[in-house]
Design a protein around this motif. Structure first.
Motif, mmCIF file in Angstrom:
data_model
loop_
_atom_site.group_PDB
_atom_site.id
_atom_site.type_symbol
_atom_site.label_atom_id
_atom_site.label_comp_id
_atom_site.label_asym_id
_atom_site.label_seq_id
_atom_site.Cartn_x
_atom_site.Cartn_y
_atom_site.Cartn_z
ATOM 1 N N ALA A 21 0.780 -1.090 -0.035
ATOM 2 C CA ALA A 21 -0.135 -0.093 -0.085
ATOM 3 C C ALA A 21 0.772 1.093 0.076
ATOM 4 C CB ALA A 21 -1.042 0.129 1.339
ATOM 5 N N GLU A 22 0.411 2.235 -0.722
ATOM 6 C CA GLU A 22 1.123 3.498 -0.893
ATOM 7 C C GLU A 22 0.136 4.828 -0.178
ATOM 8 O OE1 GLU A 22 2.476 4.464 -4.747
ATOM 9 O OE2 GLU A 22 3.966 2.782 -4.552
ATOM 10 N N ARG A 23 -1.216 4.319 -0.485
ATOM 11 C CA ARG A 23 -2.167 5.260 0.101
ATOM 12 C C ARG A 23 -3.366 4.372 0.602
ATOM 13 N NH1 ARG A 23 -4.149 9.930 -3.664
ATOM 14 N NH2 ARG A 23 -5.058 10.750 -1.764
ATOM 15 N N LEU A 24 -4.223 4.766 1.810
ATOM 16 C CA LEU A 24 -5.302 4.237 2.085
ATOM 17 C C LEU A 24 -6.439 5.318 2.281
ATOM 18 C CD1 LEU A 24 -3.933 2.249 4.969
ATOM 19 C CD2 LEU A 24 -3.986 1.319 2.936
ATOM 20 N N LEU A 25 -7.604 5.039 1.662
ATOM 21 C CA LEU A 25 -8.731 5.847 1.867
ATOM 22 C C LEU A 25 -10.042 5.129 2.356
ATOM 23 C CD1 LEU A 25 -8.344 7.515 -1.799
ATOM 24 C CD2 LEU A 25 -7.647 8.501 0.388
ATOM 25 N N ASP A 26 -10.739 5.991 3.187
ATOM 26 C CA ASP A 26 -12.415 5.061 3.281
ATOM 27 C C ASP A 26 -13.184 5.738 2.151
ATOM 28 O OD1 ASP A 26 -12.787 8.016 3.909
ATOM 29 O OD2 ASP A 26 -13.147 7.526 5.829
ATOM 30 N N LEU A 27 -14.262 5.385 2.122
ATOM 31 C CA LEU A 27 -15.210 5.703 1.095
ATOM 32 C C LEU A 27 -15.299 7.329 1.059
ATOM 33 C CD1 LEU A 27 -16.943 4.929 -1.372
ATOM 34 C CD2 LEU A 27 -18.770 4.380 0.032
ATOM 35 N N GLY A 28 -15.550 7.964 2.106
ATOM 36 C CA GLY A 28 -15.683 9.556 2.074
ATOM 37 C C GLY A 28 -14.549 9.955 1.493
ATOM 38 N N ALA A 29 -13.228 9.748 2.045
ATOM 39 C CA ALA A 29 -12.208 10.381 1.435
ATOM 40 C C ALA A 29 -12.158 10.030 -0.134
ATOM 41 C CB ALA A 29 -10.993 9.711 2.157
ATOM 42 N N ALA A 30 -12.481 8.928 -0.610
ATOM 43 C CA ALA A 30 -12.412 8.443 -1.989
ATOM 44 C C ALA A 30 -13.423 9.182 -2.979
ATOM 45 C CB ALA A 30 -12.672 6.897 -2.159
ATOM 46 N N ARG A 31 -14.379 9.485 -2.220
ATOM 47 C CA ARG A 31 -15.618 10.394 -2.990
ATOM 48 C C ARG A 31 -15.027 11.759 -3.192
ATOM 49 N NH1 ARG A 31 -19.781 8.357 0.978
ATOM 50 N NH2 ARG A 31 -20.990 6.693 -0.017
ATOM 51 N N ALA A 32 -14.458 12.540 -1.993
ATOM 52 C CA ALA A 32 -13.813 13.526 -2.014
ATOM 53 C C ALA A 32 -12.723 13.658 -3.166
ATOM 54 C CB ALA A 32 -13.370 14.053 -0.818
ATOM 55 N N GLU A 33 -12.121 12.746 -3.334
ATOM 56 C CA GLU A 33 -10.608 12.642 -4.472
ATOM 57 C C GLU A 33 -11.314 12.329 -5.792
ATOM 58 O OE1 GLU A 33 -6.494 10.644 -5.050
ATOM 59 O OE2 GLU A 33 -7.218 11.335 -3.207
ATOM 60 N N PHE A 34 -12.192 11.522 -5.825
ATOM 61 C CA PHE A 34 -12.599 10.982 -7.429
ATOM 62 C C PHE A 34 -13.876 11.737 -7.676
ATOM 63 C CE2 PHE A 34 -10.179 7.493 -5.600
ATOM 64 C CZ PHE A 34 -8.982 7.671 -6.612
ATOM 65 N N ALA A 35 -15.057 12.109 -6.991
ATOM 66 C CA ALA A 35 -16.112 12.631 -7.571
ATOM 67 C C ALA A 35 -15.780 14.164 -7.874
ATOM 68 C CB ALA A 35 -16.992 12.811 -6.172
ATOM 69 N N ALA A 70 -20.031 21.510 6.072
ATOM 70 C CA ALA A 70 -18.913 21.722 5.342
ATOM 71 C C ALA A 70 -17.685 21.136 5.876
ATOM 72 C CB ALA A 70 -18.551 23.323 5.891
ATOM 73 N N SER A 71 -16.597 20.783 4.834
ATOM 74 C CA SER A 71 -15.523 19.851 5.139
ATOM 75 C C SER A 71 -14.477 20.588 6.014
ATOM 76 C CB SER A 71 -15.072 19.556 3.559
ATOM 77 O OG SER A 71 -14.274 20.775 3.132
ATOM 78 N N GLY A 72 -14.354 21.734 5.996
ATOM 79 C CA GLY A 72 -13.228 22.558 6.864
ATOM 80 C C GLY A 72 -11.789 22.206 6.165
ATOM 81 N N ASP A 73 -10.795 22.880 6.907
ATOM 82 C CA ASP A 73 -9.468 22.695 6.373
ATOM 83 C C ASP A 73 -9.010 21.218 6.495
ATOM 84 O OD1 ASP A 73 -9.746 25.275 5.323
ATOM 85 O OD2 ASP A 73 -8.850 26.186 7.521
ATOM 86 N N ASP A 74 -9.333 20.546 7.531
ATOM 87 C CA ASP A 74 -8.560 19.273 8.082
ATOM 88 C C ASP A 74 -9.282 18.118 7.367
ATOM 89 O OD1 ASP A 74 -10.888 19.775 9.368
ATOM 90 O OD2 ASP A 74 -10.119 18.739 11.154
ATOM 91 N N LEU A 75 -10.420 18.177 6.709
ATOM 92 C CA LEU A 75 -11.010 17.133 6.290
ATOM 93 C C LEU A 75 -11.367 17.231 4.669
ATOM 94 C CD1 LEU A 75 -14.142 16.962 8.517
ATOM 95 C CD2 LEU A 75 -12.079 14.992 8.430
ATOM 96 N N PRO A 76 -11.103 16.065 3.842
ATOM 97 C CA PRO A 76 -11.257 16.121 2.539
ATOM 98 C C PRO A 76 -12.866 16.256 2.015
ATOM 99 C CG PRO A 76 -11.089 13.934 2.966
ATOM 100 C CD PRO A 76 -10.721 14.730 4.294
ATOM 101 N N GLY A 77 -12.982 17.273 1.069
ATOM 102 C CA GLY A 77 -14.274 17.552 0.880
ATOM 103 C C GLY A 77 -14.484 17.696 -0.692
ATOM 104 N N CYS A 78 -15.518 18.055 -1.105
ATOM 105 C CA CYS A 78 -16.080 18.052 -2.474
ATOM 106 C C CYS A 78 -16.667 19.173 -3.007
ATOM 107 C CB CYS A 78 -16.807 16.666 -2.904
ATOM 108 S SG CYS A 78 -17.237 16.333 -4.665
ATOM 109 N N ARG A 79 -16.697 19.724 -4.048
ATOM 110 C CA ARG A 79 -17.561 20.912 -4.503
ATOM 111 C C ARG A 79 -18.856 20.505 -4.481
ATOM 112 N NH1 ARG A 79 -15.387 24.609 -9.345
ATOM 113 N NH2 ARG A 79 -16.628 25.849 -8.229
#
Length: 317
Positions: free
Chosen positions: A224-238, A262-271
């Protein structure tokens, strides 16, 4: 099965052979109460053995205790004689208790209850609940994984976690399963410390990993180089979270949800996108980055409680 377990199953089969059970009260009346206890009945409910009586296993489980108490009270009164020398009769235990209601389990919870009773999933695979969405951004199935020079994205439900000490320190091996196959993924200590909460049985894990041939075992090795849960994956790929609103939309409630989710500065978020329609007019508004929102399941559920299932869309591509 041996011993008490075998005797309990034999008791149930013999009682069932007389005529079909009509409900839990009938079941408890006709089985040998010395052999089949409450824990056994609850395990049978979790495994789906009573689905023919009621497909809502949560409701059945909620009624196991009152059903057994009522049947036991009837049995205790059956052989008693009243003050006037008359048999106690079938109603000696009083009226049947009121049937308790309970919301049905989600597919995920039902599978987890089956595993708690049987040790494995019986009616399906835990990954099925995620498959349609996950395949939007992870197309690689575990059964088709092959060694390649660049890192690839993989996804599956964790079915086992084990720890091993290596020259680089502690390493965790997580076994992923997506229903097509399984694969062990090595996670080095630095990633383990960052994402310990993700490395648990029955959790969905999205992994960017380097897959190479393992000369020692003859199989493949995924690191593994990176690990994501579904919420973080949505923020990255959606591309966006799109809300479909109509002329009855409440701007005040929209602002309240935006402030809370709101996602805030410390959490991945999506537009966030607002698809608005009223009469013959319609438009699509893209909110600025300051209104990026969290993409975990709880946040999406919050949006859907306000709107509905079809009005909240995760947009990929």
């Amino acid at each position: 099965m041996k011993g008490a377990g075998e005797a309990a199953i034999r008791s149930i089969i013999e009682a069932r052979g007389e005529r079909p059970f009509t409900d839990l009260y009938d079941f408890r009346r006709r089985i040998d109460r010395r052999l089949v206890n409450r824990r056994s009945v609850e395990a049978l409910v979790r495994a789906g053995a009573f689905d023919a009586l009621d497909a809502n296993r949560a409701r059945l489980l909620a009624n196991v205790a009152p059903a057994m108490e009522f049947a036991d009270a009837q049995a205790a009164c059956a052989d008693q004689v009243s003050l006037f020398g008359e048999p106690g009769g079938d109603d000696g235990g009083g009226a049947e208790p009121v049937w308790r209601e309970a919301s049905p389990w989600t597919d995920r919870q039902q599978l987890q209850e089956e595993k708690s009773a049987l040790g494995f999933f019986f009616s399906g695979h835990l990954f099925e609940g995620y498959r349609a969405e996950v395949r939007r951004f992870v197309s690689q199935k575990l059964e088709t994984v092959q060694p390649q020079p660049q890192a690839i994205w993989l996804a599956g439900v964790i079915t086992g976690v084990r720890t091993q000490m290596t020259r680089r320190g502690k390493m965790v091996f997580a076994t992923l399963d997506d229903g097509t196959g399984s694969l062990d993924v090595a996670v080095y200590n630095e990633l383990v410390e960052q994402h310990r909460r993700l490395l648990r049985d029955d959790e969905l894990l999205i992994v960017q990993a380097k897959v190479s041939r393992d000369d020692y075992s003859g199989g493949f090795r995924a690191t593994a180089e990176r690990l994501l849960d579904l919420g973080a994956a949505r923020a990255e790929f959606a591309r966006a979270l799109r809300l479909h609103l109509n002329g009855n939309a409440c701007a005040k409630r929209l602002r309240e949800h935006l402030q809370r989710l709101a996602s805030g500065d410390d959490l991945p978020g999506c537009r966030l996108e607002i698809a608005y329609q009223r009469d013959e007019a319609q438009c699509l508004m893209r909110l600025p980055d300051q209104w990026r929102v969290r993409m975990d399941d709880d946040s999406l559920t919050d949006w859907r409680r306000w709107l509905d299932q079809t009005s909240v869309e995760v947009v990929y591509g």
